[in-house]
Structure formats: C-alpha cells, structure tokens
Write a protein that holds these residues in place. Sequence first.
Motif, PDB file in Angstrom:
ATOM      1  N   SER A  14       0.828  -1.194   0.000  1.00 22.29           N
ATOM      2  CA  SER A  14       0.000   0.000   0.000  1.00 22.29           C
ATOM      3  C   SER A  14       0.865   1.247   0.000  1.00 22.29           C
ATOM      4  O   SER A  14       1.982   1.258   0.534  1.00 22.29           O
ATOM      5  N   SER A  15       0.340   2.301  -0.624  1.00 21.42           N
ATOM      6  CA  SER A  15       1.083   3.547  -0.734  1.00 21.42           C
ATOM      7  C   SER A  15       0.274   4.673  -0.093  1.00 21.42           C
ATOM      8  O   SER A  15      -0.958   4.700  -0.188  1.00 21.42           O
ATOM      9  N   ASP A  21       4.120  -3.602   6.414  1.00 26.28           N
ATOM     10  CA  ASP A  21       5.542  -3.287   6.310  1.00 26.28           C
ATOM     11  C   ASP A  21       6.027  -2.640   7.609  1.00 26.28           C
ATOM     12  O   ASP A  21       7.066  -3.022   8.167  1.00 26.28           O
ATOM     13  N   ASP A  22       5.268  -1.667   8.095  1.00 22.68           N
ATOM     14  CA  ASP A  22       5.646  -0.978   9.328  1.00 22.68           C
ATOM     15  C   ASP A  22       5.718  -1.942  10.504  1.00 22.68           C
ATOM     16  O   ASP A  22       6.649  -1.887  11.317  1.00 22.68           O
ATOM     17  N   PHE A  23       4.740  -2.830  10.603  1.00 21.80           N
ATOM     18  CA  PHE A  23       4.660  -3.717  11.764  1.00 21.80           C
ATOM     19  C   PHE A  23       5.733  -4.811  11.733  1.00 21.80           C
ATOM     20  O   PHE A  23       6.400  -5.069  12.739  1.00 21.80           O
ATOM     21  N   PHE A  24       5.905  -5.462  10.575  1.00 18.53           N
ATOM     22  CA  PHE A  24       6.784  -6.628  10.521  1.00 18.53           C
ATOM     23  C   PHE A  24       8.261  -6.289  10.348  1.00 18.53           C
ATOM     24  O   PHE A  24       9.116  -7.161  10.531  1.00 18.53           O
ATOM     25  N   VAL A  85     -11.255   2.093  -1.749  1.00 12.49           N
ATOM     26  CA  VAL A  85     -10.899   3.371  -1.138  1.00 12.49           C
ATOM     27  C   VAL A  85      -9.902   4.109  -2.021  1.00 12.49           C
ATOM     28  O   VAL A  85     -10.023   5.319  -2.259  1.00 12.49           O
ATOM     29  N   GLU A  86      -8.920   3.365  -2.523  1.00 12.04           N
ATOM     30  CA  GLU A  86      -7.894   3.971  -3.368  1.00 12.04           C
ATOM     31  C   GLU A  86      -8.503   4.555  -4.641  1.00 12.04           C
ATOM     32  O   GLU A  86      -8.156   5.666  -5.069  1.00 12.04           O
ATOM     33  N   SER A 119      -7.122   3.728   5.857  1.00 13.19           N
ATOM     34  CA  SER A 119      -7.131   4.415   4.562  1.00 13.19           C
ATOM     35  C   SER A 119      -8.298   5.388   4.468  1.00 13.19           C
ATOM     36  O   SER A 119      -8.159   6.495   3.952  1.00 13.19           O
ATOM     37  N   LEU A 120      -9.456   4.964   4.980  1.00 11.88           N
ATOM     38  CA  LEU A 120     -10.628   5.832   4.956  1.00 11.88           C
ATOM     39  C   LEU A 120     -10.439   7.059   5.850  1.00 11.88           C
ATOM     40  O   LEU A 120     -10.918   8.147   5.532  1.00 11.88           O
TER      41      LEU A 120
END
Length: 306
Positions: A14-15, A21-24, A85-86, A119-120
Amino acid sequence: MPPKTPILLLKTRSSPNDSYDDFFSTNYIPSFIPVLEHRFNKTNLSHVRNLFVSGAFTKSNGNTSPENKDTQKYGGMIFTSQRAVEGFANMIEEEGLPLDPKSTAPLILYTVGPATARSLTTLRDTHLPGATIYGADAGTGENLAQMMLEHYNKIYPSSPSTSKPGLLFLVGEQRRDIIPKTLMSDTLPPQERITVEEIVVYETGEMDSFEKDFQGSVQNYKDEGHEVIWVVVFSPSGCEAMLRVLGLGPFADKGDGNKERKIFVATIGPTTRDYLRNKFAFEADVCAEKPSPEGVAEGIQRFMAK
C-alpha cells in the motif's frame, strides 16, 4: 541475536505507507509479492462523483415523501477493500469533490477491517470532514452486515410514511454478496431492510508474473540460508500458484517439495483458509483471528511456540 525470519506478503504494498511493512519490519524481513493487478473503472468512479454533485447525499430536511425531488438517496457508503478506497481517493484527487457541508447530510463510511479504516480515515480527514467511520473491528462481511442493521436503523428508523436512504457500496468486479443479501433479506421486517446499490469501481486480475516472482523470492531466501520462511495469503487469488511453487496440497509430489515444512502458510482470515481447505485440501498453518498485522503476528507466534 537470531536472524530475522522472512515473511512473504502476497499483496501489493500500500502507498504511501503499508501497515504490514511498518509492523513486521522490526522482527521479520517483510517482502511484498503482488498477486493481483487492479484497473480502476474511471467511468463508474466519475458517476460516483456525479452522485455527490447532483445531491444524492443531500439532506432531505425531514421530507422523505416520493413527491420530494430532493429526497436524500444515500445515507452512507460501504468499503470492504482498500482498492475501492484507493479508487475513490484517486477520483477525488483528479476530479475534485465540491461539497457544501451545510447541505450534505452526515455521511457514514462503513468498513470491514482496520487497514481499510485507516485508509478511509486519511481520505475522510482530507476530503470528507464530518463523515463517520464505522465497523473497523467487524473483521468479516457477515459481522459488518449485522452491525450495520443495528447501527443504521437507529440513525434512520423507518415508519409507514417514510423510508430510509440507501447505502452506496463501492466494489470490485469479484466480490461476495453477503452484505447486500443480509441488508435486503426478505426475512427482515420491511422497515428494517436497507437498500444497497453496488457500483463496480475496479477490476482485478491475477498478474502473469506472480508465480515466477514468488518462486524467485522463495529461492533467494533459501539460498541465503533461512531455515524458516512464512507466507501470508490475503485472498484466494494466487493460491494455486503458491501451492504449486511450494509443492504443497495437490502438488505435494511436484514443485520443489517442501517436505520438511520449513515454509509455513498463514491466511488473513477464514475465507482464504476455507478456500485452501475446500479447493485444494490444504490446511493453512495459521488463520489470523483478526485481519490485521497484529492478528497475523499473534497467530504465527502461537504456532511457533508449539
């Protein structure tokens, strides 16, 4: 300190930020391998914009009779995927969304999980001030539908002389219909039913390069000497190619043969777990109790502790 364990996330990153990515990144080596490619339906997204502009979300001032041409058509929107959403956000960025806060009714944004809710939230804070986000902890479409029946009917109670506005559901070409079926079920009293209108805002197809990309990533980590590798599956798409590469399920005597089972599989939730079980007779090692980075990590930790 033991080396970090690779975790292959079968999804598009996700962008601009990805919660997985942040968590792992702290305790694992996260690697994203896109399974699907998404193509937004710009015609339908423009139609969504036109609904806002034409007053479909406009207050009805309490007059909901059929004769009132300004009757509010929608009281909220449903999002069950980040792609929806994107697509909605891209449309707003490209075309704008001119709204008059004084005439626009409070907007409810229903969502099925924490990632989509995040995201929302970004979209809401920038373009839809005053909107309310509900359902971040629902976990599944079934749970969300039941929550919506109670929540929405409290906000828009029906009576013999009035009818409640419906909900606009932004969906992909491939989707389950559990939410519309539940909200519009004939088994519900007429006054409790909620009209749902679906609009396809994106189409999805499996990437031609996925199997090759996945095989290359698995092999690279093996060559680096990693003894344990985790694979996280987010949807039924790509499952067959994943099992074929790992030599699991019906491909146990093919592929590279993961006979010592040093590569383990986690699913984001029960839908994908059941698909692997029913379609390929393969039982995932972990099924996250919540569709979130934390839910996946907790399942992995419990499994490894055994």
